[in-house]
Design a protein around this motif. Structure first.
Motif, PDB file in Angstrom:
ATOM      1  N   THR A 259       0.816  -1.217   0.000  1.00 37.60           N
ATOM      2  CA  THR A 259       0.000   0.000   0.000  1.00 37.60           C
ATOM      3  C   THR A 259       0.851   1.270   0.000  1.00 37.60           C
ATOM      4  OG1 THR A 259      -0.165  -0.155   2.425  1.00 37.60           O
ATOM      5  CG2 THR A 259      -1.967  -1.110   1.132  1.00 37.60           C
ATOM      6  N   SER A 260       2.147   1.131  -0.178  1.00 41.15           N
ATOM      7  CA  SER A 260       3.040   2.283  -0.169  1.00 41.15           C
ATOM      8  C   SER A 260       2.985   3.036  -1.502  1.00 41.15           C
ATOM      9  CB  SER A 260       4.476   1.817   0.087  1.00 41.15           C
ATOM     10  OG  SER A 260       5.397   2.847  -0.213  1.00 41.15           O
ATOM     11  N   PRO A 261       2.816   4.345  -1.483  1.00 40.23           N
ATOM     12  CA  PRO A 261       2.896   5.119  -2.731  1.00 40.23           C
ATOM     13  C   PRO A 261       4.246   4.946  -3.423  1.00 40.23           C
ATOM     14  CG  PRO A 261       1.954   6.451  -0.965  1.00 40.23           C
ATOM     15  CD  PRO A 261       2.471   5.195  -0.328  1.00 40.23           C
ATOM     16  N   GLU A 262       5.304   4.725  -2.651  1.00 40.44           N
ATOM     17  CA  GLU A 262       6.628   4.529  -3.250  1.00 40.44           C
ATOM     18  C   GLU A 262       6.665   3.300  -4.144  1.00 40.44           C
ATOM     19  OE1 GLU A 262       9.797   4.867  -0.161  1.00 40.44           O
ATOM     20  OE2 GLU A 262       8.093   5.435   1.100  1.00 40.44           O
ATOM     21  N   LEU A 263       5.981   2.238  -3.721  1.00 42.31           N
ATOM     22  CA  LEU A 263       5.981   1.030  -4.535  1.00 42.31           C
ATOM     23  C   LEU A 263       5.162   1.231  -5.805  1.00 42.31           C
ATOM     24  CD1 LEU A 263       6.886  -1.861  -4.904  1.00 42.31           C
ATOM     25  CD2 LEU A 263       4.897  -2.609  -3.580  1.00 42.31           C
ATOM     26  N   ARG A 264       4.025   1.886  -5.684  1.00 40.86           N
ATOM     27  CA  ARG A 264       3.239   2.170  -6.888  1.00 40.86           C
ATOM     28  C   ARG A 264       4.045   3.017  -7.867  1.00 40.86           C
ATOM     29  NH1 ARG A 264      -1.965   1.779  -8.438  1.00 40.86           N
ATOM     30  NH2 ARG A 264      -2.693   1.166  -6.368  1.00 40.86           N
ATOM     31  N   ASP A 265       4.769   4.004  -7.358  1.00 43.34           N
ATOM     32  CA  ASP A 265       5.605   4.832  -8.233  1.00 43.34           C
ATOM     33  C   ASP A 265       6.695   3.998  -8.896  1.00 43.34           C
ATOM     34  OD1 ASP A 265       4.125   7.036  -7.555  1.00 43.34           O
ATOM     35  OD2 ASP A 265       5.587   7.841  -6.121  1.00 43.34           O
ATOM     36  N   ALA A 266       7.269   3.031  -8.140  1.00 47.58           N
ATOM     37  CA  ALA A 266       8.319   2.182  -8.705  1.00 47.58           C
ATOM     38  C   ALA A 266       7.776   1.296  -9.815  1.00 47.58           C
ATOM     39  CB  ALA A 266       8.942   1.327  -7.607  1.00 47.58           C
ATOM     40  N   VAL A 267       6.588   0.743  -9.622  1.00 50.18           N
ATOM     41  CA  VAL A 267       5.958  -0.072 -10.665  1.00 50.18           C
ATOM     42  C   VAL A 267       5.819   0.745 -11.950  1.00 50.18           C
ATOM     43  CG1 VAL A 267       3.811  -1.221 -11.348  1.00 50.18           C
ATOM     44  CG2 VAL A 267       4.752  -1.601  -9.057  1.00 50.18           C
ATOM     45  N   ASP A 268       5.338   1.966 -11.815  1.00 45.88           N
ATOM     46  CA  ASP A 268       5.137   2.820 -12.979  1.00 45.88           C
ATOM     47  C   ASP A 268       6.468   3.243 -13.593  1.00 45.88           C
ATOM     48  OD1 ASP A 268       3.264   4.507 -14.630  1.00 45.88           O
ATOM     49  OD2 ASP A 268       4.515   6.088 -13.773  1.00 45.88           O
ATOM     50  N   HIS A 269       7.410   3.640 -12.760  1.00 40.13           N
ATOM     51  CA  HIS A 269       8.705   4.123 -13.245  1.00 40.13           C
ATOM     52  C   HIS A 269       9.473   3.036 -13.998  1.00 40.13           C
ATOM     53  CE1 HIS A 269      12.484   6.331 -13.363  1.00 40.13           C
ATOM     54  NE2 HIS A 269      13.086   5.286 -12.818  1.00 40.13           N
ATOM     55  N   LEU A 270       9.349   1.803 -13.556  1.00 33.43           N
ATOM     56  CA  LEU A 270      10.090   0.703 -14.178  1.00 33.43           C
ATOM     57  C   LEU A 270       9.376   0.115 -15.393  1.00 33.43           C
ATOM     58  CD1 LEU A 270      11.399  -1.032 -10.937  1.00 33.43           C
ATOM     59  CD2 LEU A 270      12.746   0.253 -12.619  1.00 33.43           C
ATOM     60  N   GLY A 271       8.247   0.692 -15.752  1.00 34.29           N
ATOM     61  CA  GLY A 271       7.612   0.326 -17.013  1.00 34.29           C
ATOM     62  C   GLY A 271       6.642  -0.836 -16.958  1.00 34.29           C
ATOM     63  N   TRP A 272       6.060  -1.093 -15.781  1.00 32.83           N
ATOM     64  CA  TRP A 272       5.089  -2.176 -15.643  1.00 32.83           C
ATOM     65  C   TRP A 272       3.664  -1.630 -15.594  1.00 32.83           C
ATOM     66  CZ3 TRP A 272       6.792  -7.112 -15.975  1.00 32.83           C
ATOM     67  CH2 TRP A 272       8.141  -7.346 -15.739  1.00 32.83           C
ATOM     68  N   ARG A 273       2.723  -2.456 -15.982  1.00 34.09           N
ATOM     69  CA  ARG A 273       1.304  -2.179 -15.760  1.00 34.09           C
ATOM     70  C   ARG A 273       0.735  -3.317 -14.935  1.00 34.09           C
ATOM     71  NH1 ARG A 273      -1.607  -5.280 -19.764  1.00 34.09           N
ATOM     72  NH2 ARG A 273      -0.101  -6.170 -21.219  1.00 34.09           N
ATOM     73  N   LEU A 274      -0.139  -3.005 -14.032  1.00 38.39           N
ATOM     74  CA  LEU A 274      -0.696  -3.997 -13.131  1.00 38.39           C
ATOM     75  C   LEU A 274      -1.851  -4.739 -13.787  1.00 38.39           C
ATOM     76  CD1 LEU A 274      -0.675  -1.773  -9.940  1.00 38.39           C
ATOM     77  CD2 LEU A 274       0.825  -3.735 -10.392  1.00 38.39           C
ATOM     78  N   GLY A 275      -1.932  -6.042 -13.527  1.00 46.06           N
ATOM     79  CA  GLY A 275      -3.020  -6.836 -14.095  1.00 46.06           C
ATOM     80  C   GLY A 275      -3.145  -8.176 -13.408  1.00 46.06           C
ATOM     81  N   THR A 276      -3.919  -9.055 -14.003  1.00 39.24           N
ATOM     82  CA  THR A 276      -4.253 -10.337 -13.403  1.00 39.24           C
ATOM     83  C   THR A 276      -3.903 -11.488 -14.335  1.00 39.24           C
ATOM     84  OG1 THR A 276      -6.484 -10.458 -14.330  1.00 39.24           O
ATOM     85  CG2 THR A 276      -6.217  -9.203 -12.284  1.00 39.24           C
ATOM     86  N   TYR A 277      -4.080 -12.703 -13.828  1.00 43.38           N
ATOM     87  CA  TYR A 277      -3.899 -13.873 -14.673  1.00 43.38           C
ATOM     88  C   TYR A 277      -4.921 -13.919 -15.800  1.00 43.38           C
ATOM     89  CZ  TYR A 277      -0.261 -16.481 -12.188  1.00 43.38           C
ATOM     90  OH  TYR A 277       0.938 -16.912 -11.674  1.00 43.38           O
ATOM     91  N   ALA A 278      -6.090 -13.344 -15.599  1.00 41.92           N
ATOM     92  CA  ALA A 278      -7.063 -13.266 -16.692  1.00 41.92           C
ATOM     93  C   ALA A 278      -6.522 -12.413 -17.829  1.00 41.92           C
ATOM     94  CB  ALA A 278      -8.387 -12.708 -16.180  1.00 41.92           C
ATOM     95  N   ASP A 279      -5.846 -11.320 -17.491  1.00 42.34           N
ATOM     96  CA  ASP A 279      -5.209 -10.498 -18.523  1.00 42.34           C
ATOM     97  C   ASP A 279      -4.130 -11.293 -19.245  1.00 42.34           C
ATOM     98  OD1 ASP A 279      -6.696  -8.156 -17.840  1.00 42.34           O
ATOM     99  OD2 ASP A 279      -5.340  -7.814 -16.147  1.00 42.34           O
ATOM    100  N   LEU A 280      -3.340 -12.041 -18.482  1.00 40.10           N
ATOM    101  CA  LEU A 280      -2.278 -12.839 -19.089  1.00 40.10           C
ATOM    102  C   LEU A 280      -2.851 -13.855 -20.077  1.00 40.10           C
ATOM    103  CD1 LEU A 280       0.756 -13.749 -19.086  1.00 40.10           C
ATOM    104  CD2 LEU A 280       0.093 -15.386 -17.311  1.00 40.10           C
ATOM    105  N   ALA A 281      -3.907 -14.553 -19.672  1.00 37.54           N
ATOM    106  CA  ALA A 281      -4.503 -15.556 -20.548  1.00 37.54           C
ATOM    107  C   ALA A 281      -5.104 -14.918 -21.789  1.00 37.54           C
ATOM    108  CB  ALA A 281      -5.573 -16.339 -19.783  1.00 37.54           C
ATOM    109  N   ARG A 282      -5.683 -13.737 -21.632  1.00 36.22           N
ATOM    110  CA  ARG A 282      -6.302 -13.059 -22.772  1.00 36.22           C
ATOM    111  C   ARG A 282      -5.260 -12.525 -23.742  1.00 36.22           C
ATOM    112  NH1 ARG A 282      -9.450 -10.392 -19.949  1.00 36.22           N
ATOM    113  NH2 ARG A 282      -8.112  -8.595 -19.541  1.00 36.22           N
ATOM    114  N   GLU A 283      -4.146 -12.049 -23.217  1.00 31.15           N
ATOM    115  CA  GLU A 283      -3.149 -11.395 -24.053  1.00 31.15           C
ATOM    116  C   GLU A 283      -2.119 -12.332 -24.634  1.00 31.15           C
ATOM    117  OE1 GLU A 283      -1.481  -8.370 -21.583  1.00 31.15           O
ATOM    118  OE2 GLU A 283      -3.426  -7.440 -21.198  1.00 31.15           O
TER     119      GLU A 283
END
Length: 289
Positions: A259-283
């Motif tokens: 729940t840290s804003p720092e971690l959310r910023d790191a996810v975005d800064h490092l070029g990731w998008r958040l998703g689920t296994y349903a997204d993985l199976a669809r894509e």
């Protein structure tokens, strides 16, 4: 957010074990970067807490299949005689299970009956729409268990399975990586998908913010287009978990990280998008070979 960004699944295990763990998972999703959870069908709180998932429709939900632990199996000793100890319960930890399996004392048919019953509880009784399968303490790294998990995924039309691995040195790490490669071959042959990179086995129970950031940076160095970070959040005050489960996990610390804003910023800064296994199976649809 750019379509070129890679997919990151942040999955919490042990949902349904206690109310405190379930509440921690839901908070990590609502207020943080958690995108997915795996539900333990044998968990004492599963019937009650499974209903809470209806209030989190964007949270991916998988099955956390168990063949070990302090909580009893769904089936009786007569139905699964090779899986249980004299008291009718599972072996307490993975070493005891693997010792029995290596000695030829585990019948894969018993494994299939029990794990099928667990999926049935989650789908039929709890009404969950499962996005993926994984196993408690990663027992599907063991080839006969992997075969059962693959069969169940196909039977229940669940398109994705976790692929755990390890960066540890020595024989243990090498053994896990060898077993993981075998699971990958089985998944590919069955037309099932899994993320190309993974973290969480080596860091289990201690994915506080610095460790989480380190794992995320390591995944970013890989060429994988999708990755999973496997975590174990929970509430700080959870006497039931403290009394019954002696894992020593820093669940509240993991919740703080998620729940840290720092971690959310790191996810975005490092070029990731958040998703689920349903997204993985669809894509990334896979075809049997």
């Amino acid at each position: 957010m750019s379509a070129a960004r890679r997919l990151l699944i942040v999955n919490a295990d042990d949902y349904g074990l206690t109310d405190g763990i379930a509440r921690g998972v839901l908070r990590a999703h609502r207020d943080g970067v958690l995108t997915s959870t795996s539900v333990l069908a044998v968990g004492p709180a599963v019937r009650r807490t499974a209903r809470w998932l209806a209030d989190a429709p964007a949270l991916g939900v998988g099955a956390h299949l168990a063949l070990i632990g302090v909580d009893p199996p769904l089936l009786t000793r007569r139905e699964i005689p090779t899986l249980v100890t004299r008291d009718g319960g599972f072996p307490r930890e993975w070493r005891r299970f693997l010792a029995r399996a290596a000695a030829g004392r585990i019948d894969p048919a018993d494994v299939e009956r029990e794990l099928d019953a667990q999926v049935e509880r989650l789908v039929g009784e709890c009404g969950l729409n499962l996005t993926h399968l994984d196993t408690h303490q990663h027992l599907h790294l063991w080839p006969p268990v992997a075969d059962v998990v693959v069969a169940l995924a196909r039977r229940w039309r669940i398109g994705a399975v976790r692929l755990p691995s390890s960066r540890a040195g020595g024989p243990k790490g090498a053994g896990i990586r060898r077993l993981s490669a075998g699971v990958r071959r089985r998944l590919t042959a069955a037309g099932l998908v899994s993320p190309g990179a993974y973290a969480g086995l080596d860091e289990a129970g201690r994915l506080t913010l610095p460790t989480f950031r380190s794992a995320l940076e390591r995944l970013t160095e890989s060429s994988a287009t999708a990755a999973e970070i496997n975590c174990h959040p929970g509430e700080a005050a959870d006497p039931e978990a403290s009394a019954r489960y002696e894992w020593g996990f820093a669940r509240a610390g993991e919740l703080d990280a998620l729940t840290s804003p720092e971690l959310r910023d790191a996810v975005d800064h490092l070029g990731w998008r958040l998703g689920t296994y349903a997204d993985l199976a669809r894509e990334t649809p896979a075809e049997p070979r």
